[in-house]
Design a protein around this motif. Structure first.
Motif, mmCIF file in Angstrom:
data_model
loop_
_atom_site.group_PDB
_atom_site.id
_atom_site.type_symbol
_atom_site.label_atom_id
_atom_site.label_comp_id
_atom_site.label_asym_id
_atom_site.label_seq_id
_atom_site.Cartn_x
_atom_site.Cartn_y
_atom_site.Cartn_z
ATOM 1 N N GLY A 5 0.793 -1.233 0.000
ATOM 2 C CA GLY A 5 0.000 0.000 0.000
ATOM 3 C C GLY A 5 0.818 1.272 0.000
ATOM 4 O O GLY A 5 1.869 1.363 -0.613
ATOM 5 N N SER A 47 0.394 -3.636 3.695
ATOM 6 C CA SER A 47 1.790 -3.392 4.044
ATOM 7 C C SER A 47 2.170 -1.954 3.714
ATOM 8 O O SER A 47 1.918 -1.477 2.601
ATOM 9 N N PHE A 76 10.602 -5.345 3.695
ATOM 10 C CA PHE A 76 10.663 -6.807 3.842
ATOM 11 C C PHE A 76 12.108 -7.302 3.774
ATOM 12 O O PHE A 76 12.384 -8.443 4.109
HETATM 13 P P1 NAP Z 1 10.367 2.238 -3.415
HETATM 14 O O1 NAP Z 1 11.499 3.137 -3.710
HETATM 15 O O2 NAP Z 1 9.728 1.522 -4.525
HETATM 16 O O3 NAP Z 1 10.800 1.146 -2.341
HETATM 17 C C1 NAP Z 1 11.961 1.245 -1.540
HETATM 18 C C2 NAP Z 1 11.870 0.222 -0.445
HETATM 19 O O4 NAP Z 1 10.886 0.605 0.526
HETATM 20 C C3 NAP Z 1 11.425 -1.150 -0.926
HETATM 21 O O5 NAP Z 1 12.472 -1.877 -1.481
HETATM 22 C C4 NAP Z 1 10.869 -1.738 0.353
HETATM 23 O O6 NAP Z 1 11.921 -2.109 1.240
HETATM 24 C C5 NAP Z 1 10.208 -0.536 1.010
HETATM 25 N N1 NAP Z 1 8.789 -0.418 0.670
HETATM 26 C C6 NAP Z 1 8.208 0.390 -0.259
HETATM 27 N N2 NAP Z 1 6.878 0.274 -0.240
HETATM 28 C C7 NAP Z 1 6.594 -0.636 0.702
HETATM 29 C C8 NAP Z 1 5.382 -1.175 1.203
HETATM 30 N N3 NAP Z 1 4.179 -0.779 0.731
HETATM 31 N N4 NAP Z 1 5.470 -2.103 2.198
HETATM 32 C C9 NAP Z 1 6.678 -2.491 2.701
HETATM 33 N N5 NAP Z 1 7.843 -1.990 2.269
HETATM 34 C C10 NAP Z 1 7.808 -1.079 1.281
HETATM 35 O O7 NAP Z 1 9.247 3.009 -2.585
HETATM 36 P P2 NAP Z 1 9.056 4.590 -2.328
HETATM 37 O O8 NAP Z 1 8.958 5.277 -3.637
HETATM 38 O O9 NAP Z 1 10.047 5.009 -1.307
HETATM 39 O O10 NAP Z 1 7.606 4.569 -1.671
HETATM 40 C C11 NAP Z 1 7.438 4.126 -0.348
HETATM 41 C C12 NAP Z 1 5.965 4.086 -0.049
HETATM 42 O O11 NAP Z 1 5.403 5.383 -0.241
HETATM 43 C C13 NAP Z 1 5.163 3.123 -0.920
HETATM 44 O O12 NAP Z 1 4.251 2.461 -0.072
HETATM 45 C C14 NAP Z 1 4.458 4.009 -1.904
HETATM 46 O O13 NAP Z 1 3.197 3.498 -2.300
HETATM 47 C C15 NAP Z 1 4.298 5.310 -1.115
HETATM 48 N N6 NAP Z 1 4.310 6.505 -1.956
HETATM 49 C C16 NAP Z 1 5.341 6.738 -2.800
HETATM 50 C C17 NAP Z 1 5.332 7.859 -3.602
HETATM 51 C C18 NAP Z 1 6.432 8.138 -4.589
HETATM 52 O O14 NAP Z 1 6.385 9.177 -5.246
HETATM 53 N N7 NAP Z 1 7.409 7.267 -4.736
HETATM 54 C C19 NAP Z 1 4.267 8.759 -3.521
HETATM 55 C C20 NAP Z 1 3.218 8.502 -2.631
HETATM 56 C C21 NAP Z 1 3.252 7.373 -1.850
HETATM 57 P P3 NAP Z 1 12.491 -3.610 1.285
HETATM 58 O O15 NAP Z 1 13.310 -3.784 0.056
HETATM 59 O O16 NAP Z 1 13.258 -3.651 2.561
HETATM 60 O O17 NAP Z 1 11.298 -4.525 1.294
#
Ligand code: NAP
Length: 250
Positions: free
Chosen positions: A8, A31, A51
């Motif tokens: 999520g 998650s 994870f």
């Molecule tokens: P990402 O770069 O794709 O992921 C980096 C790491 O964060 C993943 O390898 C994982 O760690 C952990 N992770 C990401 N999403 C997770 C989840 N839903 N549950 C458990 N672990 C998660 O992710 P990100 O861009 O930093 O985004 C992080 C969260 O913010 C996500 O849930 C995403 O939906 C939300 N979000 C992101 C954005 C954006 O612009 N990127 C905007 C709004 C919301 P491990 O390898 O240790 O498992």
């Protein structure tokens, strides 16, 4: 009873969990990465934190006897989406990606399309001195490398870890109305916007406002998505679960 893990961190994931919770014989686990201090309330169980890569996620799926994996993360969260696809394949877990459609440029839009936030910081026209950053609180460092004459308005849900010298932070969570965005951009005399191509309606008002005011948007494109089952709305995701549920139960 079937167990569904939803990856999520988006409004769609919150809505999906609530709708799936109404279906009998489904156990829903959402998650979250743990980035947001006060995440939106979720129906069902919630686990928080990474994870440990694709392998860690695969272990989680097996150890917790997850029957279905739905990736409802933000379209720009490329790493977790890749990990989800790899983990699902390696454990033979049925896997669906809920991907909201991206925004498409229409007549009157002035977009500078770039692949990363780093590239966005470099692509801001040198004539622009007042920039509205909406691409998230975690990727501000590239803007430090730009001219010190630029002033930034940064909108994010939680306070940024890094403070840009000439900036103001607005803590706020969408949806945002057209009226709000017009008022904000006028009040702060914004000359350009940095945005990710998030898609959806909740934050689209800034795109319309930029069009109406003739402002450029530095638009960060989405990363490539892995192969696999994809739908672009919650109803289709529920239908996918329903089909699978019925098939499995004969
Ligand atoms: P990402 O770069 O794709 O992921 C980096 C790491 O964060 C993943 O390898 C994982 O760690 C952990 N992770 C990401 N999403 C997770 C989840 N839903 N549950 C458990 N672990 C998660 O992710 P990100 O861009 O930093 O985004 C992080 C969260 O913010 C996500 O849930 C995403 O939906 C939300 N979000 C992101 C954005 C954006 O612009 N990127 C905007 C709004 C919301 P491990 O390898 O240790 O498992």
């Amino acid at each position: 009873m079937k167990k569904i893990l939803i990856l999520g961190g988006t409004g769609d994931a919150v809505k999906l969990a609530a709708k799936l919770a109404d279906i009998p014989d489904l156990e829903i686990i959402s998650s979250l990465a743990g980035r947001t201090k006060q995440p939106s309330a979720l129906v069902g169980q919630v686990r928080i934190g990474g994870f440990g890569g694709a392998l860690g996620l695969a272990n989680y799926l097996q150890e917790n006897s997850i029957d279905l994996l739905i990736d409802a993360t933000h379209p720009c969260a490329g790493q977790i989406t890749t990990n989800g696809a790899i983990a699902a394949r390696s454990t033979d877990t049925p896997h669906l990606m809920l991907v909201r459609p991206q925004w498409d440029k229409v007549s009157g839009d002035n977009w500078i399309e770039v692949p990363t936030v780093d590239a966005a910081a470099q692509a801001i026209p040198t004539s622009v001195k007042r920039v509205f950053i909406t691409s998230g609180r975690q990727q501000l460092e590239p803007f430090l490398r730009r001219s010190p004459n630029t002033w930034y308005l940064i909108r994010c849900i939680d306070p940024p870890d890094l403070q840009l010298p000439h900036s103001h932070v607005l803590l706020d969570r969408g949806p945002f109305s057209l009226e709000q965005e017009h008022k904000l951009l006028r009040e702060y005399q914004i000359e350009a916007i940095v945005s990710k191509n998030s898609g959806g309606v909740a934050t689209y008002a800034k795109i319309i406002t930029a069009r109406e005011l003739g402002l450029p948007i530095i638009m960060v494109q989405r990363p490539m998505m892995p192969e696999g089952n994809k739908v672009n709305n919650i109803e289709e995701a529920i239908a996918w679960v329903g089909k699978f549920h019925l098939c499995k139960d004969g």
